[in-house]
Design an enzyme around this catalytic site. Structure first.
Site, PDB file in Angstrom:
ATOM      1  N   THR A 154      15.969 -25.814 -92.286  1.00  0.00           N
ATOM      2  CA  THR A 154      15.023 -25.072 -91.455  1.00  0.00           C
ATOM      3  C   THR A 154      14.038 -24.265 -92.292  1.00  0.00           C
ATOM      4  OG1 THR A 154      16.473 -23.144 -91.252  1.00  0.00           O
ATOM      5  CG2 THR A 154      16.728 -24.895 -89.615  1.00  0.00           C
ATOM      6  N   TYR A 199      23.678 -29.532 -85.267  1.00  0.00           N
ATOM      7  CA  TYR A 199      23.291 -28.216 -85.777  1.00  0.00           C
ATOM      8  C   TYR A 199      24.556 -27.559 -86.321  1.00  0.00           C
ATOM      9  CZ  TYR A 199      19.004 -29.062 -83.159  1.00  0.00           C
ATOM     10  OH  TYR A 199      17.829 -29.604 -82.691  1.00  0.00           O
ATOM     11  N   GLU A 228      21.958 -30.429 -89.724  1.00  0.00           N
ATOM     12  CA  GLU A 228      20.948 -29.404 -90.005  1.00  0.00           C
ATOM     13  C   GLU A 228      21.583 -28.181 -90.655  1.00  0.00           C
ATOM     14  OE1 GLU A 228      17.613 -28.376 -87.278  1.00  0.00           O
ATOM     15  OE2 GLU A 228      18.599 -26.408 -87.192  1.00  0.00           O
TER      16      GLU A 228
END
Length: 594
Positions: free
Chosen positions: A54, A278, A22
Site C-alpha cells: 500500500t 488483505y 496485500e
C-alpha cells in the site's frame, strides 16, 4: 512479468483459482525487517501469484512502499504490485514515483485516487495533480505504453463518494477503458453483493479479471473499526456470531478463517478465478485459509525456487542452493548470460560478487536464534545443532534459509550419521536415475510437459570438517574413480581431483520437444573463488554475530571458521553409485577425536 500475463498463463494451464496478498509498510525499521521475513515465509509456503504494497496518503510511505515492492520483486520469489495514489501528489511527484518504480524493476501498479488526508472530510485534487484514478491509468499508458501492468480498485457496495452504484460502475468501466488490466475489489462480507457487482460489471462490458478482496476477521475490535471506516455492509448473522465470541480472541480468529474459507469456496463454485487477501501484515489466518482451500502448488518447475523477474533463469550453481537470497543478491546485475549458463565462471558476464555485510539482526531475532541454536561451547554442541536440524527439532540453520527439500528424506539417515561424526552437512542430494518428473520428492520440470518428463541427478554432499580429517577423507575418495571432490579452507588451501575449468551438471531433465535441461551445476571456479568465502563467512556474520564478543560461543565459531575445511563430494555414477557406502567407508577411516 505483468500480472495480467501471469493470470493468462495460470488460466491456460488450468491452475486456478490463484491468490495474492496485500501488505502495508510498517512504521519502524525493525517492523520492516520482520515484515520481509514474514513475506518470505508466506511466499515460500504458499507461492502466491503476486504481493502488493500500500501507498500512504500523499506519498507518506512512498520510500518504504517502493523499497518493499522492489525487494519483493527481486528477492521474495513472487511478483510485486505497487500501490500509487493521487492524494496530495503533484504530477511531478507522481512521475518521480513511477520512474523510481521502473528503475527498481517494478512492473505492476495499482492505480488509486486515494482517501482524503487526515483532517480533510472530502477528497480534493491537489494543485497540479490528477483528479481521478482513470486519469492516472491514462497518464501511465500515455507515458509508458505497455511497460506497466495496471490494476484498479472496484467497489462491490459502491464507492462512498459515488452518487449511485450505476454511476460507480460507469467510473470503473472508464478506468478499464483507459487501460487497466484487472480489478481488485474492496473488502466485503456479503457474498451476494460481490456476485451482483460481478454480474453487472460483465453486463456493461467489463471483460478483464475481477479479483475479490478478502479480509479475514482477525479481531473483534479491528473488524468493527475497519468495516465502520469503509462503511462495509455486514450480514446480521455475522454480527450476531461475533457478538457471542467477542471476548475470545482465538475463537474470533478461527471464525474469521472459516468465514473466509466459506466465501472463497462459494465464489470459486460461481467461477471466480482468483482471490486477493488483505493480510494486515499477519500470516496465520491467510496460511490456514489457503491450505484449507487446497490451493497450494507443491510441484517444482525447477530443482530450486524460481524468482520473480528471473523466471527465465536456466542454470544455478548448487553451492547457493539453500541460500537463494544470497545468490540473487550476488547475481542481480548479471544481465547477459550465454545460453543462460548462470554460474559458469568462464562466462564473460560472470562478475565478482558484492561483499555481503554482517547480518543486522533485531533484538527479537537474536533471542529467537539463540533459542534455536543455544550457546554452543564445544564442537560437540555444534554437531548436535546440525543433527537436531536434520531431525526436525529446529527449523533452520545459518546455511539453510529454507526448509529441507522433500528429497532430503531419501538420504536423511546418511546425513545424520555424517553429522554425528563431525562432518557438518550444509547441502546434499540423492542420486536419481530416470524418475518421473511428477515424482513427489524429486520431480520437477516445465508444467506443460510434467506428465512426459524424466529427471536425473548425481548424488553429492557438501560439509565442513576438522582439519585432522582431511587426509583420511581424501585417501578414501581417491580410491573411487567415479567420485569428484573439492576441499578448501578459508586461508585458501585447495585440494581437488577436478581439472581447472571443470563444470559438472548436478541435475538434468529430459522432456518432449526440448533440449536436455541442466538446472544445477557444480563449478570448480565458483566453489573456490566465491562460494568458499561466503560459506565460511556465515560462521561469523550470521551465527557468531548473535553472541557477545568475548563469549565462549563466539570464540568457538571463530575457531571453526579459522581451521575447518569445506568439502564438496560428487558421486558421478548416478546409476550404480552408492554414496551411502562411500561415506560408510569415509566414516570408518576418520581418526579418533578423543
Amino acid at each position: 512479468m505483468k500480472i495480467i500475463d501471469l493470470i493468462s498463463e495460470r488460466k491456460k494451464e488450468g491452475h486456478i483459482p490463484f491468490y495474492s496478498f496485500e501488505y502495508f509498510p510498517p512504521k519502524t525499521e525493525e517492523g520492516i525487517i520482520n515484515l520481509k521475513s514474514r513475506i518470505e515465509r508466506m511466499v515460500h509456503q504458499l507461492n502466491p501469484l503476486f504481493a502488493d504494497v500500500t501507498w500512504g496518503a500523499g506519498g507518506s510511505t512512498s520510500t518504504e512502499t517502493i523499497n518493499i515492492s522492489s525487494w519483493i520483486e527481486r528477492y521474495s520469489g513472487t511478483e510485486a504490485m505497487m500501490h500509487l495514489t493521487l492524494t496530495n501528489m503533484t504530477l511531478e511527484q507522481i512521475d518521480t514515483a513511477i520512474e523510481e518504480a521502473k528503475e527498481k524493476g517494478i512492473k505492476n501498479i495499482l492505480a488509486l485516487r486515494g482517501d482524503p488526508p487526515r483532517g480533510q472530510e472530502a477528497w480534493r485534487p491537489p494543485e497540479g495533480g490528477l483528479h481521478y484514478a482513470s486519469d492516472l491509468v491514462r497518464h501511465i499508458k500515455e507515458k509508458y505504453g505497455d511497460y506497466f501492468g495496471i490494476a484498479v480498485a472496484g467497489y462491490p457496495e459502491g464507492h462512498v463518494d459515488a452518487t449511485s452504484k450505476e454511476d460507480d460502475l460507469s467510473h470503473l468501466k472508464e478506468k478499464v477503458d483507459a487501460g487497466a488490466d484487472l480489478i481488485i475489489t474492496q473488502l466485503f462480507y456479503d457474498d451476494d453483493v460481490f456476485i451482483d457487482f460481478y454480474q453487472k460489471c460483465r453486463e456493461i462490458g467489463i471483460a478483464c479479471p475481477i479479483i475479490p478482496g478478502i479480509m479475514p476477521i482477525q479481531s473483534y475490535q479491528g473488524f468493527h473499526r475497519m468495516t465502520t471506516f469503509c462503511k462495509t455492509k455486514v450480514p446480521q448473522q455475522i454480527l450476531d456470531d461475533l457478538e457471542a465470541i467477542k471476548e475470545d480472541e482465538d475463537e474470533v480468529k478461527k471464525y474469521g478463517i472459516n468465514l473466509a474459507i466459506k466465501t472463497c469456496k462459494k465464489l470459486a463454485e460461481y467461477g471466480i478465478e482468483g482471490f486477493h487477501f488483505y493480510t494486515l501484515n499477519l500470516e496465520r489466518s491467510v496460511i490456514a485459509i489457503v491450505n484449507e482451500l487446497g490451493l497450494v502448488e507443491t510441484e517444482r518447475e525447477a530443482p530450486w525456487r524460481k524468482v520473480a523477474g528471473r523466471r527465465d533463469e536456466g542454470v544455478r550453481p548448487i553451492h547457493w542452493g539453500n541460500r537463494p537470497k544470497s545468490y540473487i543478491e550476488r547475481t542481480l546485475a548479471w544481465d547477459d548470460y550465454p545460453n543462460w549458463r548462470w554460474g559458469d565462471a568462464r562466462s564473460p558476464a560472470f562478475g565478482a560478487p558484492h561483499p555481503l555485510s554482517t547480518r543486522n539482526y533485531t533484538i527479537a531475532q537474536i533471542k529467537d536464534l539463540r533459542k534455536k541454536w543455544g550457546s554452543p561451547e564445544t564442537e560437540e554442541d555444534v554437531k548436535n545443532i546440525f543433527v537436531r536440524f536434520l531431525q526436525g527439532e529446529i527449523n533452520r540453520l545459518p546455511w539453510l534459509e529454507e526448509e529441507l527439500e522433500k528429497e532430503t528424506i531419501l538420504i536423511q539417515n546418511l546425513l545424520v550419521e555424517m553429522n554425528n561424526h563431525n562432518l557438518l552437512t550444509i547441502t546434499s542430494q540423492p542420486q536419481v536415475n530416470g524418475a518421473l518428473s511428477t515424482d513427489a520428492k524429486v520431480g520437477w520440470g516445465p508444467k506443460s510437459q510434467k506428465l512426459n518428463g524424466y529427471v536425473y541427478q548425481r548424488a553429492f554432499v557438501e560439509f565442513f570438517c576438522p582439519p585432522s580429517f582431511v587426509d583420511a577423507i581424501i585417501s578414501v575418495l581417491d580410491k573411487h574413480s567415479s567420485v569428484s571432490y573439492m576441499a578448501a579452507n578459508i586461508a585458501g588451501d585447495f585440494k581437488t581431483n577436478m581439472e581447472e575449468g571443470t563444470v559438472i551438471a548436478a541435475t538434468w531433465g529430459v522432456f518432449p520437444n526440448r533440449e536436455i535441461l541442466q538446472p544445477t551445476i557444480v563449478d570448480r571456479e565458483v566453489f573456490y573463488k566465491w562460494w568458499r568465502q561466503e560459506a565460511f563467512a556465515v560462521w561469523l556474520d550470521e551465527w557468531a554475530v548473535i553472541y557477545e564478543d568475548e563469549s565462549p560461543s563466539k570464540q568457538l565459531l571463530r575457531s571453526i571458521y579459522d581451521s575447518y575445511y569445506l568439502f564438496n563430494v560428487i558421486e558421478n555414477d548416478y546409476i550404480g553409485g552408492n554414496i551411502d557406502s562411500l561415506f560408510e567407508e569415509v566414516l570408518t577411516a576418520l581418526p579418533s577425536r578423543n
